[in-house]
Design a protein around this motif. Structure first.
Motif, PDB file in Angstrom:
ATOM      1  N   GLY A  17       0.952  -1.048  -0.048  1.00  0.00           N
ATOM      2  CA  GLY A  17       0.027  -0.024  -0.318  1.00  0.00           C
ATOM      3  C   GLY A  17       0.802   1.354  -0.161  1.00  0.00           C
ATOM      4  N   GLY A  18       2.018   1.055   0.962  1.00  0.00           N
ATOM      5  CA  GLY A  18       2.824   2.660   1.415  1.00  0.00           C
ATOM      6  C   GLY A  18       3.729   3.016  -0.345  1.00  0.00           C
ATOM      7  N   ALA A  19       4.316   2.071  -1.004  1.00  0.00           N
ATOM      8  CA  ALA A  19       4.817   1.836  -2.039  1.00  0.00           C
ATOM      9  C   ALA A  19       3.996   2.012  -4.015  1.00  0.00           C
ATOM     10  N   ALA A  20       2.961   1.521  -3.187  1.00  0.00           N
ATOM     11  CA  ALA A  20       2.354   1.595  -4.590  1.00  0.00           C
ATOM     12  C   ALA A  20       2.258   2.625  -5.422  1.00  0.00           C
ATOM     13  N   ALA A  21       1.922   3.873  -4.990  1.00  0.00           N
ATOM     14  CA  ALA A  21       2.294   4.896  -6.280  1.00  0.00           C
ATOM     15  C   ALA A  21       3.446   5.188  -6.777  1.00  0.00           C
ATOM     16  N   ALA A  22       4.936   4.911  -6.315  1.00  0.00           N
ATOM     17  CA  ALA A  22       5.873   5.047  -6.297  1.00  0.00           C
ATOM     18  C   ALA A  22       6.652   4.164  -7.049  1.00  0.00           C
ATOM     19  N   THR A  23       5.969   3.062  -7.134  1.00  0.00           N
ATOM     20  CA  THR A  23       6.651   2.047  -7.972  1.00  0.00           C
ATOM     21  C   THR A  23       5.707   1.775  -8.822  1.00  0.00           C
ATOM     22  N   VAL A  24       4.423   1.491  -8.769  1.00  0.00           N
ATOM     23  CA  VAL A  24       3.278   1.240  -9.437  1.00  0.00           C
ATOM     24  C   VAL A  24       3.741  -0.297  -9.980  1.00  0.00           C
ATOM     25  N   GLY A  26       6.300  -1.668 -10.776  1.00  0.00           N
ATOM     26  CA  GLY A  26       7.909  -1.731 -11.683  1.00  0.00           C
ATOM     27  C   GLY A  26       6.950  -2.070 -13.242  1.00  0.00           C
ATOM     28  N   LEU A  27       5.849  -2.294 -13.404  1.00  0.00           N
ATOM     29  CA  LEU A  27       5.031  -2.296 -14.709  1.00  0.00           C
ATOM     30  C   LEU A  27       5.345  -1.224 -15.760  1.00  0.00           C
ATOM     31  N   PRO A  28       6.400  -1.164 -16.585  1.00  0.00           N
ATOM     32  CA  PRO A  28       6.435   0.067 -17.753  1.00  0.00           C
ATOM     33  C   PRO A  28       4.863   0.616 -18.748  1.00  0.00           C
ATOM     34  N   GLY A  29       4.719   1.726 -18.563  1.00  0.00           N
ATOM     35  CA  GLY A  29       3.657   2.213 -18.633  1.00  0.00           C
ATOM     36  C   GLY A  29       2.322   2.202 -18.337  1.00  0.00           C
ATOM     37  N   VAL A  30       2.643   2.174 -17.241  1.00  0.00           N
ATOM     38  CA  VAL A  30       1.583   2.753 -16.218  1.00  0.00           C
ATOM     39  C   VAL A  30       1.708   4.036 -15.682  1.00  0.00           C
ATOM     40  N   ALA A  31       0.466   4.713 -15.562  1.00  0.00           N
ATOM     41  CA  ALA A  31       0.442   6.606 -15.196  1.00  0.00           C
ATOM     42  C   ALA A  31       0.882   5.708 -13.551  1.00  0.00           C
ATOM     43  N   HIS A  32       1.626   6.723 -13.635  1.00  0.00           N
ATOM     44  CA  HIS A  32       2.400   7.125 -12.044  1.00  0.00           C
ATOM     45  C   HIS A  32       0.868   7.863 -10.613  1.00  0.00           C
ATOM     46  N   ALA A  33       0.200   8.071 -10.794  1.00  0.00           N
ATOM     47  CA  ALA A  33      -0.998   8.044 -10.242  1.00  0.00           C
ATOM     48  C   ALA A  33      -2.016   7.425 -10.498  1.00  0.00           C
ATOM     49  N   ALA A  34      -2.220   5.701 -10.723  1.00  0.00           N
ATOM     50  CA  ALA A  34      -2.484   5.025 -10.915  1.00  0.00           C
ATOM     51  C   ALA A  34      -1.893   4.348  -8.875  1.00  0.00           C
ATOM     52  N   SER A  35      -2.330   3.800  -8.152  1.00  0.00           N
ATOM     53  CA  SER A  35      -2.540   2.609  -7.179  1.00  0.00           C
ATOM     54  C   SER A  35      -3.094   0.931  -6.361  1.00  0.00           C
ATOM     55  N   TRP A  36      -1.606   0.626  -6.234  1.00  0.00           N
ATOM     56  CA  TRP A  36      -2.689  -0.785  -5.866  1.00  0.00           C
ATOM     57  C   TRP A  36      -3.464  -0.442  -4.936  1.00  0.00           C
ATOM     58  N   LEU A 256      -0.071 -22.897   1.791  1.00  0.00           N
ATOM     59  CA  LEU A 256      -0.117 -21.493   0.855  1.00  0.00           C
ATOM     60  C   LEU A 256      -0.642 -21.127   1.814  1.00  0.00           C
ATOM     61  N   THR A 257      -0.357 -19.409   2.290  1.00  0.00           N
ATOM     62  CA  THR A 257      -0.770 -18.799   3.473  1.00  0.00           C
ATOM     63  C   THR A 257      -0.737 -16.777   2.848  1.00  0.00           C
ATOM     64  N   ASN A 258      -1.722 -16.175   3.285  1.00  0.00           N
ATOM     65  CA  ASN A 258      -1.262 -15.143   3.223  1.00  0.00           C
ATOM     66  C   ASN A 258      -2.325 -14.396   2.117  1.00  0.00           C
ATOM     67  N   LEU A 259      -2.791 -15.204   1.143  1.00  0.00           N
ATOM     68  CA  LEU A 259      -2.887 -15.187  -0.499  1.00  0.00           C
ATOM     69  C   LEU A 259      -3.918 -13.425   0.022  1.00  0.00           C
ATOM     70  N   ARG A 260      -2.747 -12.397  -1.205  1.00  0.00           N
ATOM     71  CA  ARG A 260      -3.707 -11.421  -1.158  1.00  0.00           C
ATOM     72  C   ARG A 260      -3.707 -10.457  -2.553  1.00  0.00           C
ATOM     73  N   GLY A 261      -4.896 -10.442  -2.974  1.00  0.00           N
ATOM     74  CA  GLY A 261      -5.112  -9.549  -4.328  1.00  0.00           C
ATOM     75  C   GLY A 261      -5.348  -8.005  -4.247  1.00  0.00           C
ATOM     76  N   TYR A 262      -4.840  -7.742  -5.627  1.00  0.00           N
ATOM     77  CA  TYR A 262      -4.082  -6.312  -6.029  1.00  0.00           C
ATOM     78  C   TYR A 262      -4.508  -5.360  -7.055  1.00  0.00           C
ATOM     79  N   GLN A 263      -5.584  -4.819  -7.380  1.00  0.00           N
ATOM     80  CA  GLN A 263      -5.886  -4.498  -9.066  1.00  0.00           C
ATOM     81  C   GLN A 263      -5.076  -2.945  -8.845  1.00  0.00           C
ATOM     82  N   LEU A 264      -4.432  -2.526  -9.768  1.00  0.00           N
ATOM     83  CA  LEU A 264      -3.534  -1.692  -9.958  1.00  0.00           C
ATOM     84  C   LEU A 264      -5.036  -0.609 -10.698  1.00  0.00           C
ATOM     85  N   VAL A 265      -5.578  -0.103 -10.198  1.00  0.00           N
ATOM     86  CA  VAL A 265      -6.600   1.060 -10.587  1.00  0.00           C
ATOM     87  C   VAL A 265      -5.928   2.940 -10.365  1.00  0.00           C
TER      88      VAL A 265
END
Length: 265
Positions: A17-24, A26-36, A256-265
């Motif tokens: 959550g904290g690093a989402a806006a900065a790293t996006v 690591g996928l190129p071509g994604v706007a830096h305003a987006a966040s996980w 498996l444990t601690n499964l988490r899913g995030y969308q870049l929006v």
């Protein structure tokens, strides 16, 4: 060795959550305003197998004495594989779950073309779950339905006799990354998988494995095809061929444990 993981991934979730806006991611071509944004956070203890869209537990009913092969135990989801287990295609074995369900009924997440998703979790691979000369997949990205090929596979593969874990784009046989499996046996490994669902050359993937505080591999591919039709759905479990020639097949399991899913929006 204890195989319970109750809280270590809390820090990973906070970091996402904290690093989402900065790293996006690591996928190129994604706007830096987006966040996980977190969309899925099931608990093995409270959600059990209800965390998933479908369960493929001995679907050929080949080993009733071993059922259930997939179940929740404490904070973990466990996948058992026995040498006698057979899938509907009898040259292989399959114990897998699919999808990301929130609640009951049809309330599951659908990954569609143009979207970017991220899955994080921890996996415990015992030394009994070995790499093979043929396919042993422990995570897949697929189009739902029968008869479709995988899109992305995380696999345990023998390469020149050595045990490795790898990520590939299946149809093009494009290797995203590969590293030694031996140091990851009998311990927890953190997985961070990211995918931009794109047709033709519009897709991208990133694959990160961490062992404790050490990054084992951080590999990515852009300009790749990550979409067939309809949507993409993740799968976890053990899906392996019986054609191995290295003598590596035996009764085994995976946690498996601690499964988490995030969308870049």
């Amino acid at each position: 060795m204890s195989t319970s993981r109750t809280s270590r991934r809390t820090l990973l979730g906070a970091a996402l959550g904290g690093a989402a806006a900065a790293t996006v991611g690591g996928l190129p071509g994604v706007a830096h305003a987006a966040s996980w944004q977190q969309k899925w956070a099931p608990s093995a203890g409270s959600d059990g197998l209800g965390a998933f869209e479908t369960i493929e537990d001995d679907r050929a009913d080949s080993h009733t004495a071993g059922q259930p092969h997939i179940f929740a135990t404490g904070d973990n989801w466990r996948f058992n594989m026995h040498m006698v287990d057979r899938d509907t295609s009898t040259d292989r074995q399959r114990q897998e779950v699919t999808g990301l369900r929130n609640g009951s009924g049809s309330n599951y997440l659908k990954w569609t073309e143009g979207q970017t998703w991220r899955i994080t979790y921890s996996m415990y691979i015992p030394s009994s779950l070995k790499a093979t000369t043929t396919f042993t997949h422990i995570m897949q990205m697929k189009q739902p339905g029968t008869g479709s090929s995988p899109i992305v596979v995380q696999s345990l593969r023998r390469v020149n006799g050595a045990q490795t874990i790898e990520l590939k784009l299946f149809d093009s046989d494009t290797l995203v990354g590969r590293t030694s499996l031996d140091p990851l046996h009998d311990k927890w490994t953190d997985v961070d998988f990211q995918i931009k669902v794109g047709n033709g050359s519009a897709g991208s993937v990133r694959w990160i494995l961490k062992s404790g505080s050490t990054t084992v591999i951080d590999a990515s591919k852009t300009g790749v095809d990550t979409f067939l039709a309809d949507r993409v759905r993740p799968k976890w479990g053990i899906y392996r061929s019986l054609g191995d020639t290295s003598g590596s097949l035996q009764d085994c399991y995976m946690l498996l444990t601690n499964l988490r899913g995030y969308q870049l929006v």
